[in-house]
Design an enzyme around this catalytic site. Structure first.
Site, PDB file in Angstrom:
ATOM      1  N   CYS A 124     -15.924   3.784  -1.077  1.00  0.00           N
ATOM      2  CA  CYS A 124     -14.860   2.853  -0.666  1.00  0.00           C
ATOM      3  C   CYS A 124     -14.497   3.007   0.806  1.00  0.00           C
ATOM      4  O   CYS A 124     -13.836   2.124   1.363  1.00  0.00           O
ATOM      5  CB  CYS A 124     -13.631   3.044  -1.542  1.00  0.00           C
ATOM      6  SG  CYS A 124     -12.998   4.731  -1.563  1.00  0.00           S
ATOM      7  N   ARG A 165       0.892  -1.165   0.000  1.00  0.00           N
ATOM      8  CA  ARG A 165       0.000   0.000   0.000  1.00  0.00           C
ATOM      9  C   ARG A 165       0.925   1.208   0.000  1.00  0.00           C
ATOM     10  O   ARG A 165       1.520   1.542   1.030  1.00  0.00           O
ATOM     11  CB  ARG A 165      -0.909  -0.026   1.229  1.00  0.00           C
ATOM     12  CG  ARG A 165      -1.962   1.082   1.283  1.00  0.00           C
ATOM     13  CD  ARG A 165      -2.830   0.860   2.519  1.00  0.00           C
ATOM     14  NE  ARG A 165      -3.809   1.904   2.742  1.00  0.00           N
ATOM     15  CZ  ARG A 165      -5.050   1.905   2.269  1.00  0.00           C
ATOM     16  NH1 ARG A 165      -5.456   0.913   1.494  1.00  0.00           N
ATOM     17  NH2 ARG A 165      -5.883   2.882   2.552  1.00  0.00           N
ATOM     18  N   GLN A 173     -10.207  -2.922  -4.342  1.00  0.00           N
ATOM     19  CA  GLN A 173     -11.450  -2.235  -4.012  1.00  0.00           C
ATOM     20  C   GLN A 173     -12.467  -2.359  -5.132  1.00  0.00           C
ATOM     21  O   GLN A 173     -13.636  -2.692  -4.905  1.00  0.00           O
ATOM     22  CB  GLN A 173     -11.165  -0.755  -3.735  1.00  0.00           C
ATOM     23  CG  GLN A 173     -12.411   0.064  -3.438  1.00  0.00           C
ATOM     24  CD  GLN A 173     -13.070  -0.320  -2.131  1.00  0.00           C
ATOM     25  OE1 GLN A 173     -12.424  -0.314  -1.089  1.00  0.00           O
ATOM     26  NE2 GLN A 173     -14.350  -0.658  -2.175  1.00  0.00           N
ATOM     27  N   ARG A 225     -14.431  -6.971   0.360  1.00  0.00           N
ATOM     28  CA  ARG A 225     -12.976  -6.873   0.253  1.00  0.00           C
ATOM     29  C   ARG A 225     -12.331  -8.176   0.740  1.00  0.00           C
ATOM     30  O   ARG A 225     -11.362  -8.664   0.153  1.00  0.00           O
ATOM     31  CB  ARG A 225     -12.460  -5.689   1.088  1.00  0.00           C
ATOM     32  CG  ARG A 225     -12.823  -4.310   0.577  1.00  0.00           C
ATOM     33  CD  ARG A 225     -12.107  -3.967  -0.716  1.00  0.00           C
ATOM     34  NE  ARG A 225     -10.674  -4.041  -0.574  1.00  0.00           N
ATOM     35  CZ  ARG A 225      -9.896  -3.087  -0.044  1.00  0.00           C
ATOM     36  NH1 ARG A 225     -10.454  -1.971   0.410  1.00  0.00           N
ATOM     37  NH2 ARG A 225      -8.590  -3.235   0.021  1.00  0.00           N
ATOM     38  N   HIS A 254      -6.500   1.189  -7.365  1.00  0.00           N
ATOM     39  CA  HIS A 254      -6.947   0.468  -6.172  1.00  0.00           C
ATOM     40  C   HIS A 254      -7.732  -0.762  -6.649  1.00  0.00           C
ATOM     41  O   HIS A 254      -8.945  -0.860  -6.462  1.00  0.00           O
ATOM     42  CB  HIS A 254      -7.826   1.376  -5.318  1.00  0.00           C
ATOM     43  CG  HIS A 254      -7.981   0.937  -3.891  1.00  0.00           C
ATOM     44  ND1 HIS A 254      -7.458  -0.240  -3.410  1.00  0.00           N
ATOM     45  CD2 HIS A 254      -8.622   1.520  -2.840  1.00  0.00           C
ATOM     46  CE1 HIS A 254      -7.749  -0.364  -2.134  1.00  0.00           C
ATOM     47  NE2 HIS A 254      -8.453   0.687  -1.759  1.00  0.00           N
ATOM     48  N   ASP A 284     -16.046   9.236  -3.689  1.00  0.00           N
ATOM     49  CA  ASP A 284     -14.894   9.037  -2.824  1.00  0.00           C
ATOM     50  C   ASP A 284     -14.498  10.403  -2.263  1.00  0.00           C
ATOM     51  O   ASP A 284     -15.042  11.432  -2.659  1.00  0.00           O
ATOM     52  CB  ASP A 284     -13.741   8.420  -3.620  1.00  0.00           C
ATOM     53  CG  ASP A 284     -12.582   7.949  -2.753  1.00  0.00           C
ATOM     54  OD1 ASP A 284     -12.730   7.908  -1.519  1.00  0.00           O
ATOM     55  OD2 ASP A 284     -11.514   7.636  -3.320  1.00  0.00           O
TER      56      ASP A 284
END
Length: 325
Positions: A272, A110, A140, A300, A137, A232
């Site tokens: 998300c 990450r 996700q 997830r 991402h 987001d």
């Protein structure tokens, strides 16, 4: 152990959704559905395998779902906190990679820079998984489309509208939707559009799958009649210095009751997380019966279990690469 996918495709790393392609994305979703419905079948699937996670950015969902997922498959998860310094601050990325490949079976990153992902994958012989970078991402977006498939069925018949910043989440939604033959609309203010190369690649994939990609600036046009409305944060991690400017630009893109009313009556709200309530979304929307944000978060876990199994489950570990090649 069910021998589900060998022979269909093989993906050495998941740095980008483009690594999977349409067949790979479908395989991940299919296996995630199976793992979610029959978890006991996979309890020892990755016994003896070890996963290390290096995170330059804070995390709740990503860290815990990877740790829980690997543990539930019988493997071991280890976490290295890199939030106070970059991964390669003390030594070169190649030196780190050549160490890790001798100790562990999979590396989860990450990071801020996509180049860090690509460098780790280039230098190491074990799979590398993108758990978020500034560019993409992928985990996700895969969980998001699993959530949509559970709600609506055939993903070729759904339309998703994303409103807000053309960021890493928007990029992965574009690529994943393109792989699945969905319709994806992205509405951003001028100057905040998605990356041009990501858009071009999504449109190239869409020509193969029948997906429909639209870039817009009017959020009301984007959400008109859609099945899902997604947003987001207006300022992602690492963009804090832009927060004040963005707070002046993005209010027309807030997902509130009025904007949701433009979507289909059955439309779901997606995010998300973490959400900045009162900014990109109102409490009324995120807490409504149409909100599926916690279904996304749950999925997830199942998607990442599927990714780990596909990358590790049937593959013979490759010999380590020479550091002198």
């Amino acid at each position: 152990m069910p021998d589900i996918f060998p022979g269909i495709f093989w993906c050495p790393d998941l740095i980008s959704t483009r690594d999977l392609g349409p067949h790979g994305v479908e395989a991940v979703l299919h296996l995630a559905e199976l793992m979610k419905s029959r978890p006991s079948v996979f309890q020892r699937a990755l016994a003896g395998r070890q996963m290390v996670m290096f995170f330059e950015k804070p995390s709740l969902r990503t860290r815990l779902t990877f740790e829980a997922g690997m543990t539930s498959l019988g493997g071991t998860a280890m976490f290295v906190d890199q939030t106070h310094s970059r991964i390669d601050a003390r030594e070169t990325l190649s030196d780190i990679a050549h160490n890790l490949e001798r100790w562990v079976d999979v590396i989860v990153l990450r990071t801020f820079a996509q180049e860090t992902m690509e460098g780790m994958a280039r230098f190491t012989s074990v799979p590398v998984i993108n758990a978020l970078s500034d560019l993409e991402h992928p985990c996700q977006a895969l969980a998001d489309f699993l959530t949509l498939e559970e709600r609506f069925g055939d993903l070729r018949r759904i339309t998703l509208a994303y409103v807000g910043d053309g960021n890493n989440v928007a990029h992965s939604l574009l690529l994943t939707g393109a792989c699945l033959g969905s319709s994806v609309r992205i509405a951003t203010p001028k100057g905040y559009e998605p990356d041009a190369q990501i858009v071009a690649d999504a449109r190239k994939i869409a020509k193969q799958t029948g997906a429909h990609i639209e870039l817009l600036t009017d959020p009301r046009v984007a959400v008109a009649g859609v099945d899902a409305v997604y947003t987001d944060a207006w300022a992602s991690m690492g963009q804090e210095e832009e927060a004040e400017k963005r707070a002046r630009v993005f209010p027309p893109y807030q997902v509130n009751r009025e904007l949701m009313a433009e979507a289909a009556s059955h439309a779901v709200f997606m995010h998300c997380l973490p959400a900045h309530r009162g900014e990109e979304v109102t409490d009324e929307v995120i807490d409504s019966e149409n909100s599926v944000v916690f279904e996304q978060a749950e999925n997830r876990l199942h998607v990442q279990k599927a990714i780990l199994y596909i990358l590790l489950g049937g593959a013979v570990r490759l010999p380590v690469r020479s550091a002198h090649a």
